[in-house]
Design an enzyme around this catalytic site. Sequence first.
Site, PDB file in Angstrom:
ATOM      1  CG  ASP A 184     -17.836   3.222  -1.956  1.00 10.36           C
ATOM      2  OD1 ASP A 184     -17.627   4.448  -2.119  1.00 10.36           O
ATOM      3  OD2 ASP A 184     -16.911   2.405  -1.946  1.00 10.36           O
TER       4      ASP A 184
HETATM    5  C1  BGC Z   1     -14.268   4.430  -2.399  1.00 11.03           C
HETATM    6  C2  BGC Z   1     -14.476   4.656  -0.923  1.00 11.03           C
HETATM    7  C3  BGC Z   1     -14.427   6.138  -0.620  1.00 11.03           C
HETATM    8  C4  BGC Z   1     -15.466   6.835  -1.478  1.00 11.03           C
HETATM    9  C5  BGC Z   1     -15.627   8.309  -1.192  1.00 11.03           C
HETATM   10  C6  BGC Z   1     -15.122   5.330  -3.269  1.00 11.03           C
HETATM   11  O1  BGC Z   1     -14.734   5.270  -4.589  1.00 11.03           O
HETATM   12  O2  BGC Z   1     -14.563   3.090  -2.697  1.00 11.03           O
HETATM   13  O3  BGC Z   1     -13.514   3.942  -0.179  1.00 11.03           O
HETATM   14  O4  BGC Z   1     -14.626   6.360   0.743  1.00 11.03           O
HETATM   15  O5  BGC Z   1     -15.105   6.661  -2.837  1.00 11.03           O
HETATM   16  O6  BGC Z   1     -14.595   9.043  -1.697  1.00 11.03           O
END
Ligand code: BGC
Length: 744
Positions: free
Chosen positions: A304
Amino acid sequence: MTKKLKMKNTIAIILLNSVGFCAFSQTVDEAQIDKIISRMSVEEKVGQMTNMTLATIAYEKDGTVMIDQTKLKEAIATYHIGSYQNVLNHAYSIKEWHQLLDTIQSVTLRLEKHKIPSLYCIDAVHGTTYTKGSTLFPHNLAMAATRNLDLATLGGQVTALETRATGIRYNFSPVLDVGRQPLWPRFAETFGEDTYLVKTMGLATIKGYQGTNLKSTSSVAACMKHFMGYSVPASGRDRAPAYISDIQLREYFLPPFREAVLAGTKTVMVNSAEINGIPVHSNHYLLTDVLRTELGFKGVVITDWEDVKKLVERHQTAQTYKEAVFQSVTAGIDLCIVPMDYDFTKNLIALVKEGRISEERINVSVKRILMMKMELGLFDHPYVEQAAKSQLGKPEYRNNTLEAAREAITLLKNEGNILPLAKNKKVLVLGPTANSKTSLNGCWSYTWQGQDASYFDVKDLSILNAIKEKVSGEVRYVTQKEYESNPLLANQFDYIVACIGEDSYAETPGNIKDLELPSDQKELVKTLARYGKPVIMVLVEGRPRIVRDIEPLCPGILMGYWPGPQGGTAIADVLFGDVNPSGKLPFTYPRNSGDILTYDHKLLDEAVEVQSPYSYRYEFTPQWQFGHGLSYTSFSYENLKISSDTLRGNAILKISITVKNTGNRAGKEAVELYSRDVFASITPPVKRLRKFTKINLEAGAAQEIVFELSAADLSFVNKDLKWVTEEGDFEVQVGGLKKTFYYK
Ligand code: BGC
């Protein structure tokens, strides 16, 4: 899969098999990929494992997004970056997307020695989040309330079509976290508190995203996230520690991922937080032993956002960034959402050159990434596909999202059949969510936080405007302030519709300290109720905010969740009877913020009574139960039968029930089958959802439903962490009726 039959005054029989779909068969030229990898330098390989955010190569000028050619060239020529994601701040037009993606691709193919195409990734989590004119759907929590797997697949299909129309082929969705902590600000992104519901709705959505051929312009690669245990932070805050026993982890949180792996889901995103003190991004046991060895996952593991760096900055389990890179790559990640600088890239190159991480190890990750690019057809057609362009914003998608919102709306209370309301009466509408499109759409709606209403289609109505369209009598809207200066206003109307709840928020900015509904909203309902006119409460919210004090004041209550752009229309349809509600709560609505229990709690959590002088009782008395949801018609459940009193070995037990529409209008009903293990070596939950289906019955019609249950459906994780079904008595429950049988 469920099969639905519509019959009038007759009894039809349907058979419900376990939910699932065949794994995807993809043709990939592995030999070609091996050949490419054999020619790649370490730097080129590490570049493929690096994912950067758009902001590192683009800027905005006069509201238009532009590529910074110098930075893009540096990213590709110097760092060999293989993938990008996200937006700078907000949604782009399809034209902007095409320009962006084709520019990135043409520079990549010009500068990248091996002609490996670039991959773009996006969060299209309830529809195509970041494209102007796209179709948004209700959030997952609302989709789960529909109990309609076909709708989940349809939502996934429309999202795939529109995302692919923009040129993007990889979607960071769906969330397969099980929503068992309602404070958590991402609760609305889950399919609710039950593992089976999350698994079945999640799989149905993935089926819609991926289809059967990722090369098709109607498919995108899905990303099951966030592996795992993210959704139960002890504090309720986003990205905060969870403490989960191994038994719980395997029984409640792993199954949706296990099934999604079996169904061929291409990628998985790692939980940003920690379980039992170990950050998941450095957890070799979860990312390799469980995910790869045990589940057999073959796809790409993506981190993430910035989470490798956070092993140093937040988790404090790595002293340096280099150590953090070592830990996470060794644990099993393939692709890192870095996403702002090249430190991950530099450190990983150094680690390989020093021999601490072998080149064979990174070859494995690079191969997975390149296979995915090939499966998505990027090697054959790297540029925006002309055939996909027309797939954005088709008029029929509006009906699809409206249908989903209509089936999601859940009628929680209908005292004296106050609902549906008559259309020729005078209605006072107020409350913070009455005239707000941001609260209908929630997070990930053209912007990350979903708070910029300027992106919403003017054709989509707020609750207020949808009511205005429907009612022939006077409809008046006042703000809370205006109302406070003239509270007698309530007296002049036949009905008061109080729209309360939450505005939009995403992730950490959505943290709250209290599940109680904010006091000003409670006060509003209290003052409105003083004049004796019926107050109908409409809840628009991403998680259950406590309404204990004001519930008794409102004869009618609707749960809207975050129902998406057509939510205003769907809510008005239900309020005024054009649609018969059929949503069922996908979570337990708590009565008190200090008493959060899921429906599948243990007996020890309730009903303790001791004789005088210490007489006390703790019962399970939530505001509304999991599965609760009323209709404007009534259903009777009769004739619960089981095919045998004994279930042996791998045999199948058939459980049948006749559901009859005993009211005077057609209605849809979600029929749910629960089971209870009467004795077990691990304390059994009071009940577990095992199967469900949704049927549509005309007034007076009846339908027999047959569920099939196997020993596997009844199994649990024992003290040796094995799935077992122990011999003994079981109980099944459907619509309040119960039967017992013996498993041998
Ligand atoms: C979130 C994810 C998301 C990622 C990319 C993160 O802050 O936890 O769910 O896919 O950002 O945007």
